[in-house]
Design a protein around this motif. Structure first.
Motif, PDB file in Angstrom:
ATOM      1  N   UNK A  71       0.837  -1.204   0.000  1.00  0.00           N
ATOM      2  CA  UNK A  71       0.000   0.000   0.000  1.00  0.00           C
ATOM      3  C   UNK A  71       0.868   1.248   0.000  1.00  0.00           C
ATOM      4  N   UNK A  72       0.352   2.281  -0.632  1.00  0.00           N
ATOM      5  CA  UNK A  72       1.012   3.585  -0.590  1.00  0.00           C
ATOM      6  C   UNK A  72      -0.011   4.674  -0.871  1.00  0.00           C
ATOM      7  N   UNK A  73       0.326   5.883  -0.483  1.00  0.00           N
ATOM      8  CA  UNK A  73      -0.509   7.030  -0.802  1.00  0.00           C
ATOM      9  C   UNK A  73       0.372   8.144  -1.333  1.00  0.00           C
ATOM     10  N   UNK A  74      -0.177   8.912  -2.243  1.00  0.00           N
ATOM     11  CA  UNK A  74       0.516  10.052  -2.823  1.00  0.00           C
ATOM     12  C   UNK A  74      -0.367  11.279  -2.690  1.00  0.00           C
ATOM     13  N   UNK A  75       0.147  12.264  -1.998  1.00  0.00           N
ATOM     14  CA  UNK A  75      -0.565  13.527  -1.892  1.00  0.00           C
ATOM     15  C   UNK A  75      -0.038  14.436  -2.989  1.00  0.00           C
ATOM     16  N   UNK A  76      -0.929  14.872  -3.821  1.00  0.00           N
ATOM     17  CA  UNK A  76      -0.531  15.505  -5.067  1.00  0.00           C
ATOM     18  C   UNK A  76      -0.040  16.931  -4.899  1.00  0.00           C
ATOM     19  N   UNK A  77      -0.344  17.557  -3.796  1.00  0.00           N
ATOM     20  CA  UNK A  77       0.068  18.935  -3.560  1.00  0.00           C
ATOM     21  C   UNK A  77       0.767  19.031  -2.215  1.00  0.00           C
TER      22      UNK A  77
ATOM     23  N   UNK B 170      -8.752   3.856   4.370  1.00  0.00           N
ATOM     24  CA  UNK B 170      -8.102   5.146   4.155  1.00  0.00           C
ATOM     25  C   UNK B 170      -8.521   6.147   5.214  1.00  0.00           C
ATOM     26  N   UNK B 171      -7.627   7.033   5.542  1.00  0.00           N
ATOM     27  CA  UNK B 171      -7.849   8.021   6.582  1.00  0.00           C
ATOM     28  C   UNK B 171      -7.306   9.375   6.136  1.00  0.00           C
TER      29      UNK B 171
ATOM     30  N   UNK C  53      -3.712   8.809   4.603  1.00  0.00           N
ATOM     31  CA  UNK C  53      -3.104   7.634   5.230  1.00  0.00           C
ATOM     32  C   UNK C  53      -3.845   6.378   4.786  1.00  0.00           C
ATOM     33  N   UNK C  54      -3.093   5.317   4.557  1.00  0.00           N
ATOM     34  CA  UNK C  54      -3.701   4.021   4.267  1.00  0.00           C
ATOM     35  C   UNK C  54      -3.250   3.046   5.345  1.00  0.00           C
TER      36      UNK C  54
ATOM     37  N   UNK D  30      -0.655  -1.132  10.769  1.00  0.00           N
ATOM     38  CA  UNK D  30       0.214   0.044  10.797  1.00  0.00           C
ATOM     39  C   UNK D  30      -0.209   1.004   9.702  1.00  0.00           C
ATOM     40  N   UNK D  31      -0.017   2.275   9.966  1.00  0.00           N
ATOM     41  CA  UNK D  31      -0.449   3.309   9.052  1.00  0.00           C
ATOM     42  C   UNK D  31       0.701   3.730   8.143  1.00  0.00           C
ATOM     43  N   UNK D  32       0.355   3.915   6.864  1.00  0.00           N
ATOM     44  CA  UNK D  32       1.322   4.388   5.883  1.00  0.00           C
ATOM     45  C   UNK D  32       0.891   5.788   5.473  1.00  0.00           C
TER      46      UNK D  32
END
Lengths: 115, 116
Positions: free
Chosen positions: B2-8, B33-34, B92-93, B103-105
């Motif tokens: 899992x991963x997350x990308x914040x675009x800004x 997701x959080x 967060x995922x 665990x949170x990513x």
């Protein structure tokens, strides 16, 4: 009720010294997590405890880092022979269950500065 | 994984105007997701969470987020920004992989600036 508490709130140490950080989780929470937040970045997972199970240490960056937890109570994170790159805010979180997407409650963190 | 990308990394809005903080995720599983918020010198606070129930999730302080599987997005919105919304926001995922530790990513964070 009381939230997650951490001590000390700030710690300044010299390079090469050992430090110990403490976390008191919310009473009754079986899961406890440690994270690290470097300046301007998101949190990195370090270690996870769930009850009396073996901890998940997969996030510890080196063997200088270790953590302990006795039962479902206090946890300590120890960093040996600190380096400047260890400077960060160390956050502890606890949760009422160890698996699944349960909400994690975060403490205020310990800001570690290695000079 | 899992991963997350914040675009800004930084978003600036005027008070009273809408807020949009963008987040894309990657997950081999149905994700949890959080969104968390971190005010200066304060701890992390949960704004809202998605756990495979309704795709439109309402959180605290007027925030909401919509889970869009086709776009792998979980953008955070608020109709009208308030000065007190100025903070760092993390998408967060939850790790639902092997071991399922929960665990949170975290994403890298978006700084929201609200101008008067």
């Amino acid at each position: 009720g009381a939230g997650v508490s951490q001590s000390p709130s700030n710690k300044v140490t010299e390079k090469g010294k050992d430090v110990e950080l403490r976390c008191d989780p919310i009473s009754g929470h079986t899961a406890l997590y440690w994270y690290r937040q470097r300046l301007g970045q998101g949190l990195e997972f370090l270690i996870y405890f769930q009850g009396n199970s073996a901890p998940d240490k997969s996030g510890l960056p080196s063997d200088r880092f270790s953590a302990e937890r006795t039962g479902e109570s206090v946890s300590t994170l120890t960093i040996q022979r600190t380096q400047q790159e260890d400077s960060a805010v160390y956050l502890c979180a606890s949760s009422s269950a160890g698996t699944g997407p349960y909400e994690q409650y975060f403490g205020p963190g310990t800001r570690l500065t290695v000079t | 994984a899992q991963s997350v990308t914040q675009l800004d990394s930084h978003v600036s809005v005027s008070e009273g105007t809408p807020v949009l903080l963008r987040c894309n995720y990657s997950s081999s599983y149905s994700p949890s997701l959080f969104w968390y918020v971190q005010h200066p010198n304060k701890g992390l606070q949960l704004l809202l969470k998605y756990t495979s129930a309704a795709t439109l999730v309402k959180g605290i302080n007027g925030f909401e987020a919509e889970f869009k599987k086709s776009e792998t997005s979980f953008h955070l919105t608020k109709p009208s920004a308030h000065m007190s919304d100025a903070a760092e926001y993390f998408c967060v995922v939850s790790d639902l992989g092997s071991g399922n530790t929960g665990k949170l990513i975290f994403g890298q964070g978006t700084t929201l600036q609200v101008k008067p």
